[in-house]
Design a protein around this motif. Sequence first.
Motif, short mmCIF file in Angstrom:
data_model
loop_
_atom_site.label_atom_id
_atom_site.label_comp_id
_atom_site.label_asym_id
_atom_site.label_seq_id
_atom_site.Cartn_x
_atom_site.Cartn_y
_atom_site.Cartn_z
N ASN A 193 -28.00 -34.62 21.53
CA ASN A 193 -27.33 -35.54 20.60
C ASN A 193 -26.35 -36.46 21.30
O ASN A 193 -25.44 -36.99 20.67
CB ASN A 193 -26.61 -34.76 19.51
CG ASN A 193 -25.42 -33.97 20.07
OD1 ASN A 193 -25.37 -33.73 21.27
ND2 ASN A 193 -24.49 -33.61 19.22
N CYS A 194 -26.50 -36.63 22.60
CA CYS A 194 -25.50 -37.39 23.36
C CYS A 194 -26.06 -38.72 23.84
O CYS A 194 -27.15 -38.78 24.41
CB CYS A 194 -25.01 -36.57 24.54
SG CYS A 194 -23.58 -37.34 25.35
N ALA A 195 -25.27 -39.76 23.63
CA ALA A 195 -25.64 -41.10 24.12
C ALA A 195 -24.56 -41.63 25.05
O ALA A 195 -24.29 -42.83 25.09
CB ALA A 195 -25.86 -42.04 22.94
N CYS A 196 -23.93 -40.71 25.78
CA CYS A 196 -22.94 -41.15 26.78
C CYS A 196 -23.68 -41.95 27.86
O CYS A 196 -24.91 -41.91 27.93
CB CYS A 196 -22.21 -39.94 27.36
SG CYS A 196 -23.15 -38.98 28.56
N PRO A 197 -22.95 -42.68 28.70
CA PRO A 197 -23.64 -43.49 29.73
C PRO A 197 -24.61 -42.68 30.60
O PRO A 197 -25.70 -43.15 30.93
CB PRO A 197 -22.47 -44.05 30.56
CG PRO A 197 -21.32 -44.10 29.60
CD PRO A 197 -21.49 -42.92 28.69
N ASN A 198 -24.24 -41.45 30.92
CA ASN A 198 -25.14 -40.61 31.74
C ASN A 198 -26.42 -40.27 30.98
O ASN A 198 -27.53 -40.47 31.50
CB ASN A 198 -24.45 -39.30 32.12
CG ASN A 198 -23.37 -39.47 33.18
OD1 ASN A 198 -23.24 -40.54 33.78
ND2 ASN A 198 -22.60 -38.43 33.40
N CYS A 199 -26.27 -39.72 29.78
CA CYS A 199 -27.46 -39.28 29.03
C CYS A 199 -28.37 -40.47 28.68
O CYS A 199 -29.60 -40.39 28.82
CB CYS A 199 -27.04 -38.54 27.75
SG CYS A 199 -26.27 -36.94 28.07
N SER A 200 -27.75 -41.58 28.27
CA SER A 200 -28.54 -42.77 27.96
C SER A 200 -29.26 -43.27 29.20
O SER A 200 -30.43 -43.67 29.14
CB SER A 200 -27.64 -43.88 27.41
OG SER A 200 -26.96 -43.44 26.27
N ASN A 208 -21.06 -30.79 33.18
CA ASN A 208 -21.30 -31.33 31.84
C ASN A 208 -21.97 -32.70 31.93
O ASN A 208 -21.73 -33.47 32.86
CB ASN A 208 -19.98 -31.46 31.06
CG ASN A 208 -20.22 -31.53 29.57
OD1 ASN A 208 -20.86 -30.65 29.00
ND2 ASN A 208 -19.75 -32.59 28.93
N ASN A 209 -22.78 -32.99 30.91
CA ASN A 209 -23.55 -34.26 30.94
C ASN A 209 -22.65 -35.49 30.97
O ASN A 209 -23.11 -36.57 31.36
CB ASN A 209 -24.52 -34.29 29.76
CG ASN A 209 -23.82 -34.21 28.42
OD1 ASN A 209 -23.30 -35.21 27.93
ND2 ASN A 209 -23.79 -33.02 27.84
N THR A 210 -21.39 -35.35 30.57
CA THR A 210 -20.48 -36.50 30.57
C THR A 210 -19.83 -36.75 31.92
O THR A 210 -19.16 -37.77 32.11
CB THR A 210 -19.34 -36.26 29.55
OG1 THR A 210 -18.75 -34.97 29.84
CG2 THR A 210 -19.86 -36.26 28.12
N ASN A 211 -19.99 -35.82 32.85
CA ASN A 211 -19.27 -35.92 34.13
C ASN A 211 -19.80 -37.09 34.96
O ASN A 211 -20.99 -37.12 35.31
CB ASN A 211 -19.43 -34.60 34.89
CG ASN A 211 -18.49 -34.50 36.08
OD1 ASN A 211 -18.23 -35.49 36.75
ND2 ASN A 211 -17.98 -33.31 36.32
ZN LIG Z 1 -24.09 -37.19 27.52
#
Ligand SMILES: [Zn+2]
Length: 305
Positions: free
Chosen positions: A18-25, A273-276
């Motif tokens: 459910n993440c659309a942070c710059p990394n995941c996107s 973490n995916n946001t790192n």
């Molecule tokens: Zn993310």
Amino acid sequence: MQVKILGSAAGGGFPQWNCACPNCSGVRNGHFEGKPRLQTQLAVSGDGATWFLLGASPDLRAQIESAPDLHPRNGFRHSPIAGAILASADLDHVLGLLLLRELQPLRVYATESVLHQLRDENRMFAMLNRIPEQVRWSVIRAEEQIALQTVEGTSLGIDCKSVALSSRLPAYATGSANSNDAVIGLILSNNSGRKLGFFPQLPCLTPELHALFASLDFLLMDGTFWSDDELIRLQGTGQRARDMGHIPVGGREGTLEQLKALAKPRKMYIHINNTNPMLNEAGPEYRQVRDAGWELAGDGCQLTL
Ligand SMILES: [Zn+2]
């Protein structure tokens, strides 16, 4: 001692559903220099035939299938996996146990605090004890060195010592534990004296821990967040890294700076973490990590100690 890194992400994996942070996107649209990751999971073995898991990740089924050494070899029902050692009761660290419930004899080592959460506070884990010879739960106590054994009592040739880190229980539990063994670090050693340290959650960094890290040959360190306010800056709300029991990697108080004198062990960040931002291999944070002599643990990485 053989070590397999089966997963290296924090809870949610990378990318997270459910993440659309710059990394995941970036991973999803193919414009990201960096690798997707399953949730943190290790497997260790003294002889390459019998393995113990460190943690039990929710991605465990795919992680076992990705590693031929962990596939059944003898008969219709068999597994080279003899058990697991738990470093906390965090969901992303224990949910995989429920995936191992197919009446396979396993030994699970954990502290009193973790065993209490799983066995006394959560009925689902009773699925691991439907028959007498299923999961045998063994207590590990802080600072005590134990020789890992299968359910049958066969030694793995690996010793394990736990380091008590925190009384902080996961969010699903209420309150905190009575002792600081709710979160532990693990030191594994073999008879040649080579030592692996597994610290996927590091809430504090003391001089004693610093000295311990310096004595290791291989250190897998909490790489969950780069900065203390990482989630707050991305989402506008959320908890700070330190409030969640994780010292961030970056900044003056981060582990990269605090452990910069650490020369001996091979050093990898894990539980990322995916946001790192250090996941982005084209970015300055990744460069900073590599320049400081650290690596990022990657899924599928194997080492022999
Ligand atoms: Zn993310």
